[in-house]
Write a protein that holds these residues in place. Sequence first.
Motif, short mmCIF file in Angstrom:
data_model
loop_
_atom_site.label_atom_id
_atom_site.label_comp_id
_atom_site.label_asym_id
_atom_site.label_seq_id
_atom_site.Cartn_x
_atom_site.Cartn_y
_atom_site.Cartn_z
N GLY A 1 0.80 -1.21 0.00
CA GLY A 1 0.00 0.00 0.00
C GLY A 1 0.84 1.27 0.00
N LEU B 1 -6.26 -2.39 11.32
CA LEU B 1 -6.35 -1.84 9.97
C LEU B 1 -6.15 -2.94 8.93
CD1 LEU B 1 -4.06 1.30 10.40
CD2 LEU B 1 -6.55 1.23 10.53
N VAL C 1 0.73 3.16 5.36
CA VAL C 1 0.31 4.56 5.37
C VAL C 1 0.24 5.08 6.80
CG1 VAL C 1 -1.42 6.19 4.55
CG2 VAL C 1 -1.05 4.05 3.31
N GLY D 1 -12.87 1.09 4.15
CA GLY D 1 -12.60 0.74 5.54
C GLY D 1 -13.85 0.29 6.24
N HIS E 1 -3.05 12.24 9.08
CA HIS E 1 -2.00 12.15 8.08
C HIS E 1 -1.79 13.52 7.43
CE1 HIS E 1 -5.39 11.83 5.25
NE2 HIS E 1 -4.54 12.10 4.29
N ALA F 1 -0.93 4.09 -1.42
CA ALA F 1 -2.32 4.22 -0.98
C ALA F 1 -2.52 5.52 -0.24
CB ALA F 1 -2.69 3.04 -0.10
N ASP F 2 -3.72 6.03 -0.33
CA ASP F 2 -4.13 7.20 0.43
C ASP F 2 -5.37 6.84 1.21
OD1 ASP F 2 -5.98 9.82 0.45
OD2 ASP F 2 -3.89 10.39 0.55
N TYR F 3 -5.50 7.35 2.42
CA TYR F 3 -6.61 6.94 3.26
C TYR F 3 -7.96 7.19 2.60
CZ TYR F 3 -4.06 5.76 7.50
OH TYR F 3 -3.27 5.15 8.42
N ALA G 1 -6.58 8.35 10.15
CA ALA G 1 -6.66 9.02 8.85
C ALA G 1 -6.80 10.53 8.99
CB ALA G 1 -7.83 8.46 8.05
N LEU H 1 -9.09 4.36 0.26
CA LEU H 1 -9.14 2.99 0.75
C LEU H 1 -10.47 2.71 1.43
CD1 LEU H 1 -5.59 2.73 2.28
CD2 LEU H 1 -6.44 1.40 0.36
N GLU I 1 -3.44 -0.40 4.59
CA GLU I 1 -3.39 0.87 5.31
C GLU I 1 -2.25 0.95 6.32
OE1 GLU I 1 -7.05 2.36 6.81
OE2 GLU I 1 -8.25 1.30 5.33
#
Length: 225
Positions: free
Chosen positions: A4, A132, A139, A14, A110, A7-9, A107, A12, A136
């Motif tokens: 990831g 998580l 990240v 969840g 960040h 990846a950006d929150y 999140a 993603l 994630e």
Amino acid sequence: MTTGDDADYESLPGERGEQAAAFDAIGDRYDEAFPHKEGQLAAGEWLIRSLPSGSRVLDLGCGTGVPTARQLVDAGHEVVGVDLSSGMVDLAREKVPEATFHHLDLADLHPGGRVDLGRFDGAAAFFSLLMLPRAEIPVALRTICHLLVPGGPFVVSMVEADVDNRPIPFLGHTIRVSGYLREELRTVIETAGFDILEETSYTYAPAIADVPPEEQVFLSCRRRA
């Protein structure tokens, strides 16, 4: 392995609402299920020894505030705790009123997130990252690295297991957990910008029947300057 790294929150999926609701309902029973926290206490002592007096410390996934926030406050540090569960935050405020606690998702913290809590001299994440999905976790670790001052100490614990977002029964509820085998965990943490200085592990049998025995891994780290 899914890291990831890109990846950006926000992008993603969840299930943190489901996770939060479970821990809201569990409340103090969490501490009853895990009454012996030798590994967490020892890692907290390492963090205390590694910090200048009066440091500002982040307790990520603070739970009820016991033992870590209490341990850090008693050592004279300024503690800021964050937890996804509003019920846990309420308990932490009762148990450790000297600390500051926020009902937040990681999140939110960040770079570019909706909340800026500033920088911290040290941080702890005891069994919070395992909640998580694996995509994630890198990240999240980079977010913690961003929140720490260069060279800041960081203690983290996970349960050693090769699983990704797996549903498990937990104190009468269902939660989702992720984990790594030990060497893979070390790689993920080092890639995020930390040097690992110490590693310990404990085989732990919780006091509640529906929670299976687990291998707990504690890593004492520093953010690279």
